[in-house]
Design an enzyme around this catalytic site. Structure first.
Site, PDB file in Angstrom:
ATOM      1  N   ARG A  80      -1.889   3.794  16.480  1.00  0.00           N
ATOM      2  CA  ARG A  80      -3.500   3.638  15.310  1.00  0.00           C
ATOM      3  C   ARG A  80      -4.330   3.197  16.642  1.00  0.00           C
ATOM      4  O   ARG A  80      -5.498   3.746  16.165  1.00  0.00           O
ATOM      5  CB  ARG A  80      -3.445   1.997  14.714  1.00  0.00           C
ATOM      6  N   CYS A 122       0.568  -0.886  -0.089  1.00  0.00           N
ATOM      7  CA  CYS A 122      -0.198  -0.286   0.187  1.00  0.00           C
ATOM      8  C   CYS A 122       0.638   1.447   0.130  1.00  0.00           C
ATOM      9  O   CYS A 122       1.808   0.850  -0.543  1.00  0.00           O
ATOM     10  CB  CYS A 122      -0.760   0.011   1.155  1.00  0.00           C
ATOM     11  N   SER A 123       0.749   2.156   0.661  1.00  0.00           N
ATOM     12  CA  SER A 123       1.018   3.237   1.002  1.00  0.00           C
ATOM     13  C   SER A 123       2.937   3.248   1.535  1.00  0.00           C
ATOM     14  O   SER A 123       3.876   3.072   1.072  1.00  0.00           O
ATOM     15  CB  SER A 123       0.855   3.864   1.665  1.00  0.00           C
ATOM     16  N   ASP A 124       2.746   2.796   3.135  1.00  0.00           N
ATOM     17  CA  ASP A 124       3.628   2.626   3.283  1.00  0.00           C
ATOM     18  C   ASP A 124       3.431   0.737   3.654  1.00  0.00           C
ATOM     19  O   ASP A 124       4.940   0.632   4.467  1.00  0.00           O
ATOM     20  CB  ASP A 124       3.466   2.872   5.214  1.00  0.00           C
ATOM     21  N   GLY A 125       2.774  -0.003   3.909  1.00  0.00           N
ATOM     22  CA  GLY A 125       2.801  -0.985   4.460  1.00  0.00           C
ATOM     23  C   GLY A 125       3.233  -1.358   5.281  1.00  0.00           C
ATOM     24  O   GLY A 125       3.231  -2.879   5.820  1.00  0.00           O
ATOM     25  N   TRP A 126       2.391  -1.167   6.352  1.00  0.00           N
ATOM     26  CA  TRP A 126       1.878  -1.519   7.495  1.00  0.00           C
ATOM     27  C   TRP A 126       1.074  -1.370   8.012  1.00  0.00           C
ATOM     28  O   TRP A 126       0.278  -2.043   9.014  1.00  0.00           O
ATOM     29  CB  TRP A 126       2.591  -0.513   8.543  1.00  0.00           C
ATOM     30  N   ASP A 127      -0.039  -1.378   6.992  1.00  0.00           N
ATOM     31  CA  ASP A 127      -1.915  -0.628   7.442  1.00  0.00           C
ATOM     32  C   ASP A 127      -2.416  -2.227   6.631  1.00  0.00           C
ATOM     33  O   ASP A 127      -2.487  -2.909   6.660  1.00  0.00           O
ATOM     34  CB  ASP A 127      -2.486   0.281   7.858  1.00  0.00           C
ATOM     35  N   ARG A 128      -3.230  -1.567   5.334  1.00  0.00           N
ATOM     36  CA  ARG A 128      -3.520  -2.172   4.775  1.00  0.00           C
ATOM     37  C   ARG A 128      -2.948  -3.384   4.169  1.00  0.00           C
ATOM     38  O   ARG A 128      -3.676  -4.495   4.146  1.00  0.00           O
ATOM     39  CB  ARG A 128      -4.166  -1.790   3.382  1.00  0.00           C
ATOM     40  N   LYS A 136       1.587  -0.185  13.440  1.00  0.00           N
ATOM     41  CA  LYS A 136       2.157   1.054  14.220  1.00  0.00           C
ATOM     42  C   LYS A 136       1.323   0.617  15.372  1.00  0.00           C
ATOM     43  O   LYS A 136       0.112   1.683  15.318  1.00  0.00           O
ATOM     44  CB  LYS A 136       2.113   2.302  13.601  1.00  0.00           C
TER      45      LYS A 136
END
Lengths: 671, 579
Positions: free
Chosen positions: B339, B293-299, B335
Site C-alpha cells: 500500500r 470487506c473483500s480481503d479483510g485487510w484494508d477497509r 499490506k
C-alpha cells in the site's frame, strides 16, 4: 400588546425585578422549556416577551439572584429574523404581525440574525393559552419594535434606554467594571483624540476642531487629525472637493514614519483651484513622503457582501444543505472569498506602511464602509496596541463609530431600510478579525468569545454603539433619526418621559439615562463569560518598526507622486506592491542574512491562501448543534494565569529569601 | 553506491511551490546513500529520504536551468532548478534508482543504526506485546479463545474477509463459524455482519466465487453494507486532492469545489460512518459484529481500529494507539509494503488506506480535544515513518513475511523512539477523566465536521500554515508551569532543610525533590543529525528535512528545562508570539 401596561400582570416580584427600567413585559409563559442542543435536553423556565426582547428566564432555585440581561437567553426583537411555530397537527407556520397564529403552538423556533437558533416548547397542555399568546405577542412586538426604531426616538422601541440594569443588583460586578471599559477611548472628547495621537507618536499632526459643530462635514467626527502645518482655514478649502465632504485625515501613524489616511472619493463636480491642490498635497504629503492611494475597487461591494451574507445565513440553517454538497454550497456563498480579499488587501497596505516609508491613503467613495474595514484591519496587522482588548475597542470606536459607519442601516435593523442599504460590513470585519485571531492566537488580547459577544451585541438595542450612523447623531441621544429632519436636535435632545415610556407609562423621572456603550460588557455578560474574553496579555511588545525590515523585489514599490492634477485616482495599489507571500513567507529573497522567520515590529502578515481561511463555525453554525461538538477546549488564558501566579510566587520567594516561617502548604493552583 | 554519479551540485535553486512570483532559494544539493540534502545560502537544510520519494520528474529545460520536481509520500513537493542539464540528469537517474528499491534488504531500516545495543533492540520490540493486550481485553475467557474482542462489552468485534459463496451458492463452513460467534455473546442472540464495501462491488465479486452473506442462510444475522470505496477509488481521490491543494494561486472557491470534487472528505466520512455504525451495534445493542470487506485487510482494518478507538479509551493513549496499530493493522496483515509502495512494485497496489485511518483519527481529535493523550504531531510522525522504511514495524505485508525477513533481529522498532520523545506528542488538553461518559465517543459525522487536514497535506509548505499554533503555545505554557512548580518545590524543600536540619525526614524529602531530571533533557536518540536549536515558539520553522525527528512539529519544549524560566517565559509569550 396592551396587556403589558397593566402592572398586575407582572406576576411575582421576581419577574418584575428582572426587567430593566423602561421595558415592559407584554406576555409571559411560565413553564416553557428551552431546548438545548440536538437531543431531548431542555431547561424549564419562563418565556417572556417584552417590548424590546424575547427572553427566557431559566427557573432558579429560590433565593438565587440572576442577572437581568443574559446574553445566552435573550434575543432583542430586531434581531429576530424568523419566527416559526410548530405543532404536531399542522404544518409549521412562519409568524409575522400580519399573519397570526391559528393554532396552539407546541414549539416555537426563533431564528436570529446573529445565527442563533432558539427553540422553546410548551410541553403541558395547560399552557396552551399562554403559548398561544406569547407566540403572537412576539410576532407583534417584533414588528412594532422594528417600526418604532426607525421612526425616530421616543417611542420606547429599540431606542430607549435600557436604564441602568446593572445598578443595585450588580454592585459587585459593577465595581470591577473593568479597566478595559475605562481604557477604551470613545473619541467623543478632544482629550481622547489628543491622547491617542500622542500614543501614536505622530509628530507633525494635530487635532483639528474644525468640525466641532459638524458643520464642515456632518458625518465626520468632531475632531480630525490633520497636519500641524495646515491651518483650519486652509483645511476648510478641501471639504467641498470630497464626497460627503469627507476630507483626507490621519487614521494611524506607523512608528517607522509612514501614515495611514482615509478619505471619501473626489467629488465629481469639484474643480479644485491651485490653492486647493496645494492644501491637499499638504495633507497627503505631510511627511514629504510619497503617498499611495488604495481604493476599494478590489474589495467586495456592499451588494456582494450582503448577498454573500444572505447566502451564508441560508446555508447555516438546519437541513439547508445536502450532506454531499456542503463545500460547494459554502463556495457558492463567496463569503470566504470576500474575507480573503479583505485580508490580502489589508496585508498589502500594512506591509507597504511597514516596509517603505510611504503613506497610504484609503479612498472609498463614501468613506463609510470598506474604508472602516480596511483602516481597522491594517491597524490590527500593524499596531500591537490595537490587538489588546481596550485597544481593539478604541479602534472600533474611532474607525467605525466616530467615522460614521451607518450601523443601523448596514445591519438591517431598520424596518424602513431600502434593501440596498443592508450590508454587514462590520460582521465581515469581525470575521476577518476572527481569521487573524485563528492565525495569530497569541498576538491578541481577546478571544473568539469576545468576538462572538461583539457580533451578537451588534444586534441588541441595549447599547448606544451600534445605534447611530455618525457621531453627530449620537450626540442627539436619539438614534435612528434621519438626518433630513432638521428639527430633531431640539426635539430629540431629551424626550419627555411620557413619550418614551408612552406604552406603559413606566417613567424614569427626569433625564433619560444615556445608553451605555457596548463596551460595558458587565451589562449582558457574566463575570465568567467575560473571563473568557481575555487572552493572555500582550503588553510588552518590542517597540516596532525601526528601519526597513523587508527586502522587497527591486522596483516593485517605487514611490509615486499622486496624480492630483489629473483628478483621477492613481492605478491600483497591487501593481506596486509585492505579493503578500513574498513578505509573509519569510524565506529570504536576498539571501545573505538569516531571513527573519517573521517580520519584526509586531507586524502580522496573515495567510490568505484558501486552506488557511476557515468558516467561523462557532458563530455561523450555532443553529446546528451537531456542528458544535469539540470546539470547547479550555483557552490558553487559564494556563497563562496559572503561569503568572507561579511566577509571582517564585519572584517573591527569590526576593525575600526564604521566610523564617514557611507556609504550611504550597499554594499550587489546581491543575 | 553504484547509483550515485554526482554527489554535489552547486547553485541549485529551490523554488517556492506556491509563489506566484517564482521566489526561490539558492543553495547546494547533496546526494547521499540515504538522503537528498539541500542546504541553502543561509545554511538551512532540507532533508529528503530516498524512500519518501514517490515520483521524480524532469521538466523541459528553461533559461535558468533544468527543473526537477520531486513528490514525496509525506506530501512534500520540492521543485529544484539545476543549472546544468547534465547534473540534473545524473541526479534524476540516481534518484530514480535510489527511490525504487527492489529488495527488502536494501531498505533503510536494514542499515539504520541508532546506536542501540542488542538488548535495547530486543526490548524495543517487546514494548508492544499483543498477548498482553488480549489479556487486557479479557480474552480468552469462557466465551472466547484468543481473538479480537472488547473488554467492556460482552459483544465483540470480529473481522474476516468475504465468504467464498459465489452466485447463489452457500458457504457452509462460514455459516457454522458465524453461529459459533453469535453463540459466544450471551447478551444478544443477534449479530451484525458488516460488509464495508458498496453493494455493487460485493455483487461483482460474486462472479469470482466470492461474495457476501445471504441473511436467509444464516440464523440470527443482520447484514449491512456500509459503502467504503475500494483502494483504487481512494488512490485517485487522493491524487485529485493533491492536485487541488498544490495549485498555485488557488482561489477560495476553486479550493472548496476542488476539495469537494476530489471526494476525499466524503471517503473519510464513509470510514468514520462505518465505525460509528459498528460502535452503535456493540455499545447500544450489545450485539457482536463481524466486519469484512473483500480481503479483510484494508477497509476492515480501518473500521475495526476506529471502532476500537471509539469504544475503548485505552487506545486514546499514546501507548494504546501503538498497540492498536500493532493489533489491527500490523498483525492482521494490512499490506503496508504494497500500500505504501515500499518496494518497486505494482503501482495499482498503492493506496492511502492507512493515511485515511490517521486522518479519521485526526478528525476525532478535533471533535474531542480532550479525549486523546496524543496530538497531531504524533499522527504525523507515524505517517512519516510508515513511509520512511527506517524502522522495521511497517515493512512487509504480513506477519509471516516479517518473520522471514527477521525484522526483529535486523531492524529497530519505531515505538520506543516515539515513547522517548513522548513529550512532543502529548496533547496538553488531554484529561483522561474529565468526562467519564466519554469512554464511548460518539462523533458527529455531518459532512461539515470534516475538515481539510492542512498540517498533513501542507506539512512542509510554510506559507500555508497559521502563523502561530495554539497547541505549541499551550504546550509551552504548561511546560513552564511544571517547571515553576518544581522550582517552588525545591525552594520549599530548601527552606525546610534550613529550618529543620535536625529532622531527618525533611532532608530525605528534599533529596527526592531535587533529583528527578526532566525527561525532556534527554536527547532523542533517533536524531540522525545535530539540529540547530530552534526557539520553541518559533512556529514558522526554519529547518525542515525528513530524518526522524524532522517533521515540523518535532521540536517543542526542550528549551524550557533551562534555568531561570521566570525570566524567559513572558518574553517568549510576547516577543516570539508576535508573528
Amino acid at each position: 400588546m396592551g396587556r403589558g401596561g397593566d402592572p398586575g400582570r407582572f406576576g411575582p416580584p421576581r419577574t418584575q425585578r428582572a426587567v430593566p427600567a423602561g421595558e415592559l413585559v407584554l406576555e409571559e409563559a411560565p413553564g416553557a422549556r428551552q431546548r438545548l442542543g440536538e437531543g431531548d435536553g431542555s431547561v424549564p423556565g419562563t418565556l417572556l416577551c417584552t417590548n424590546r426582547r424575547l427572553a427566557f428566564l431559566p427557573a432558579q432555585p429560590p433565593g438565587s439572584r440572576s442577572r437581568i440581561l443574559r446574553s445566552e437567553h435573550d434575543v432583542a426583537l430586531p434581531c429576530i429574523r424568523k419566527l416559526v411555530a410548530a405543532s404536531s397537527f399542522t404544518k409549521p407556520k412562519v409568524l409575522t404581525a400580519a399573519s397570526t397564529l391559528k393554532f396552539i403552538p407546541e414549539e416555537l423556533a426563533v431564528f436570529c440574525r446573529d445565527f442563533r437558533l432558539l427553540r422553546f416548547y410548551f410541553h403541558e397542555h395547560g399552557l396552551a393559552p399562554q403559548a398561544f399568546r406569547v407566540a403572537n405577542a412576539i410576532a407583534q412586538a417584533r414588528e412594532a419594535a422594528a417600526w418604532l426604531g426607525d421612526s425616530g426616538g421616543g417611542h420606547g422601541g429599540g431606542s430607549c434606554s435600557a436604564g441602568d440594569p446593572e445598578e443595585k443588583e450588580e454592585e459587585e460586578e459593577e465595581e470591577e467594571e473593568e479597566d478595559e471599559g475605562s481604557a477604551t477611548l470613545l473619541f467623543e472628547s478632544l482629550r481622547d483624540w489628543e491622547e491617542e495621537l500622542e500614543r501614536l507618536g505622530a509628530a507633525g499632526w494635530r487635532v483639528s476642531a474644525v468640525n466641532e459643530r459638524f458643520d464642515m462635514a456632518p458625518s465626520l467626527p468632531r475632531y480630525l487629525w490633520v497636519p500641524s502645518g495646515l491651518l483650519d482655514h486652509d483645511l476648510k478649502r478641501l471639504f467641498g472637493h470630497f464626497e460627503e465632504r469627507r476630507v483626507p485625515r490621519l487614521c494611524w501613524h506607523h512608528p517607522g514614519g509612514s501614515d495611514l489616511l482615509r478619505a471619501g472619493g473626489f467629488h465629481p463636480a469639484s474643480e479644485p483651484g491651485s490653492e486647493d491642490v496645494r492644501c491637499l498635497e499638504a495633507v497627503l504629503l505631510g511627511g514629504c513622503r510619497p503617498c499611495v492611494v488604495a481604493d476599494a475597487t478590489e474589495l467586495p461591494t456592499l451588494a456582494d457582501i450582503q448577498l454573500a451574507h444572505l447566502k451564508l445565513r441560508g446555508l447555516c440553517l438546519p437541513g439547508a444543505v445536502g450532506e454531499e454538497r456542503w463545500l460547494s454550497a459554502l463556495e457558492g456563498t463567496r463569503w470566504l472569498e470576500h474575507v480573503g480579499t479583505c485580508l490580502r488587501k489589508a496585508g498589502e497596505v500594512a506591509s507597504l506602511l511597514a516596509g517603505r516609508s510611504c503613506s497610504v491613503l484609503l479612498q472609498e467613495p463614501s468613506d463609510r464602509d470598506l474604508n472602516c474595514l480596511l483602516a481597522s484591519l491594517v491597524q490590527l496587522l500593524g499596531d500591537p496596541h490595537s490587538r489588546s482588548l481596550p485597544g481593539f475597542q478604541s479602534l472600533i470606536q474611532r474607525e467605525w463609530v466616530a467615522a460614521g459607519h451607518p450601523f443601523p442601516h448596514r445591519l438591517g435593523l431598520l424596518r424602513r431600510n431600502s434593501p440596498r442599504e443592508e450590508a454587514p460590513v462590520f460582521l465581515l470585519f469581525l470575521d476577518c478579525t476572527w481569521q487573524l485571531v485563528q492565525q495569530f492566537p497569541a498576538a491578541f488580547g481577546f478571544t473568539e468569545w469576545y468576538l462572538l459577544a461583539l457580533h451578537d451585541s451588534s444586534f441588541t438595542p441595549y447599547s448606544s454603539t451600534f445605534l447611530s450612523t455618525c457621531q453627530r447623531q449620537q450626540g442627539w441621544g436619539t438614534p435612528h433619526r434621519p438626518r433630513s429632519q432638521t428639527y430633531t436636535p431640539v426635539n430629540g435632545w431629551r424626550d419627555p418621559p411620557g413619550v418614551s415610556g408612552g406604552l406603559g407609562g413606566v417613567g424614569w423621572g427626569g433625564a433619560i439615562p444615556p445608553l451605555p456603550p457596548v463596551w460595558a460588557w458587565g451589562l449582558r455578560y457574566s463575570r465568567q463569560q467575560r473571563a473568557r474574553f481575555r487572552n493572555p496579555p500582550v503588553d510588552s511588545f518590542p517597540d516596532p518598526g525601526t528601519g526597513n525590515v523587508f527586502i522587497l523585489t527591486k522596483g516593485t514599490l517605487s514611490p509615486q507622486p499622486l496624480p492630483w492634477r489629473s483628478g483621477r485616482p492613481p492605478p491600483r495599489l497591487s501593481r506596486w506592491t509585492p505579493s503578500l507571500e513574498s513578505l509573509g513567507g519569510g524565506s529570504s529573497l536576498g539571501g545573505g542574512t538569516h531571513p527573519p522567520p517573521s517580520p519584526p515590529g509586531g507586524l502580522l502578515l496573515p495567510c490568505s491562501a484558501p486552506p488557511s481561511l476557515r468558516l467561523w463555525r462557532r458563530c455561523y453554525l450555532r443553529g446546528l448543534p451537531e456542528a458544535q461538538r469539540g470546539r470547547f477546549a479550555p483557552s490558553p488564558a487559564v494556563l497563562a494565569e496559572e503561569l503568572r501566579v507561579l511566577q509571582d510566587q517564585l519572584r517573591s520567594w527569590r526576593a525575600q529569601g526564604p521566610p523564617p516561617d514557611p507556609p504550611g502548604r504550597p499554594q499550587t493552583p489546581p491543575r | 553506491m553504484e547509483h550515485i554519479r554526482t554527489t554535489k551540485v552547486e547553485q541549485v535553486k529551490l523554488l517556492d511551490r506556491f509563489s506566484t512570483s517564482n521566489k526561490s532559494l539558492t543553495g547546494t544539493l547533496y546526494l547521499t546513500a540515504t538522503h537528498l540534502l539541500f542546504i541553502d545560502s543561509s545554511q538551512r537544510e532540507t532533508w529528503i529520504l530516498h524512500h519518501h520519494i514517490a515520483a521524480v520528474e524532469k521538466l523541459p529545460l528553461t533559461t535558468s536551468g533544468c527543473p526537477l520536481v520531486i513528490q514525496c509520500k509525506n506530501f512534500r513537493v520540492v521543485h529544484f532548478v539545476v543549472p546544468r542539464e547534465r547534473d540534473c540528469h545524473d541526479i534524476y537517474n540516481s534518484l530514480l534508482q535510489l527511490s525504487r528499491t527492489a529488495k527488502y534488504e536494501e531498505l533503510y531500516a536494514f542499515s539504520y543504526n541508532p546506536k542501540q545495543n542488542e538488548s535495547e533492540q530486543v526490548k524495543g520490540w517487546q514494548l508492544i506485546d499483543l498477548a498482553e493486550e488480549y489479556k487486557r481485553m479479557g480474552v480468552p475467557n469462557d466465551n472466547w479463545q484468543l481473538s479480537d474482542a472488547n473488554r467492556d462489552y460482552k459483544a465483540a468485534i470480529c473481522r474476516c474477509s468475504q465468504p467464498l459463496s459465489g452466485f447463489s451458492a452457500r458457504c457452509l463452513e462460514d455459516e457454522h463459524m458465524l453461529q459459533a460467534i453469535s453463540k459466544a455473546n450471551p447478551s444478544n442472540r443477534y449479530m451484525y455482519v458488516m460488509d464495508t464495501r458498496p453493494k455493487l462491488n460485493a455483487m461483482a465479486n460474486r462472479a469470482a466465487g466470492k461474495g457476501y452473506e445471504n441473511e436467509d442462510n444464516y440464523s440470527n444475522i443482520r447484514f449491512q453494507f456500509v459503502g467504503i470505496e475500494n483502494i483504487h477509488v481512494m488512490r485517485s481521490s487522493l491524487q485529485k486532492l493533491l492536485e487541488v491543494s498544490g495549485t498555485k494561486g488557488l482561489s477560495v472557491n476553486d479550493f472548496l469545489s476542488g476539495l469537494e470534487n476530489s471526494g476525499w472528505l466524503r471517503h473519510i466520512k464513509a470510514v468514520l460512518d462505518a465505525a460509528v455504525f459498528l460502535v452503535k451495534a456493540i455499545a447500544v445493542e450489545s450485539a457482536s459484529v463481524l466486519v469484512h470487506c473483500s480481503d479483510g485487510w484494508d477497509r476492515t482494518s480501518q473500521v475495526c481500529s476506529l471502532g476500537a478507538l471509539l469504544l475503548d479509551s485505552y487506545y486514546r493513549t499514546i501507548k494504546g494507539f501503538m498497540v492498536l496499530i500493532e493489533k489491527d493493522w500490523i498483525s492482521f496483515g494490512h499490506k503496508f509494503s504494497d500500500r505504501c509502495g515500499h518496494l518497486d512494485g505494482d503501482p495499482k497496489e498503492i493506496s492511502p488506506v492507512f493515511t485515511q485511518f490517521l486522518e479519521s483519527v485526526w478528525n476525532l481529535t478535533e471533535q474531542f480535544p480532550r479525549a486523546f493523550e496524543y496530538n497531531e504531531a504524533f499522527l504525523l510522525q507515524i505517517h512519516e515513518h510508515v513511509h520512511s522504511c527506517q524502522f522495521g514495524n511497517f515493512l512487509g505485508n504480513c506477519q509471516k513475511e516479517r518473520e522471514e525477513l527477521k525484522i526483529k533481529e535486523k531492524t529497530y522498532s519505531l515505538w520506543p523512539f516515539l515513547l522517548d520523545e513522548q513529550k512532543k506528542y502529548q496533547n496538553p488538553l488531554y484529561s483522561p477523566d474529565f468526562s467519564p461518559e466519554l469512554t464511548l465517543l460518539e462523533p458527529s459525522t455531518v459532512s461539515f465536521n470534516f475538515k481539510f487536514w492542512r498540517n498533513m497535506y501542507h506539512q512542509f509548505d510554510r506559507s500555508m500554515h497559521p502563523r502561530q499554533s495554539v497547541l505549541n503555545l499551550i504546550m509551552d505554557m504548561s511546560e513552564q508551569n511544571k517547571q515553576l512548580e518544581e522550582d517552588i518545590k525545591k525552594l520549599e524543600a530548601k527552606i525546610k532543610q534550613r529550618n529543620g536540619q535536625s529532622a531527618a525526614v525533611l532532608v530525605k524529602e528534599h533529596q527526592q525533590s531535587v533529583h528527578p531530571t526532566p525527561t525532556a533533557l534527554k536527547t532523542p536518540p533517533c536524531f540522525k543529525k545535530e539540529q540547530p536549536l530552534i526557539p520553541v515558539n518559533d512556529v514558522v520553522r526554519t529547518i525542515e528535512g525528513s530524518n526522524t525527528a524532522d517533521n515540523r512539529y518535532s521540536e517543542f519544549v526542550e528549551e524550557f528545562s533551562k534555568a531561570e524560566p521566570a525570566v524567559v517565559s513572558l518574553e517568549y509569550g510576547v516577543a516570539r508570539m508576535t508573528c
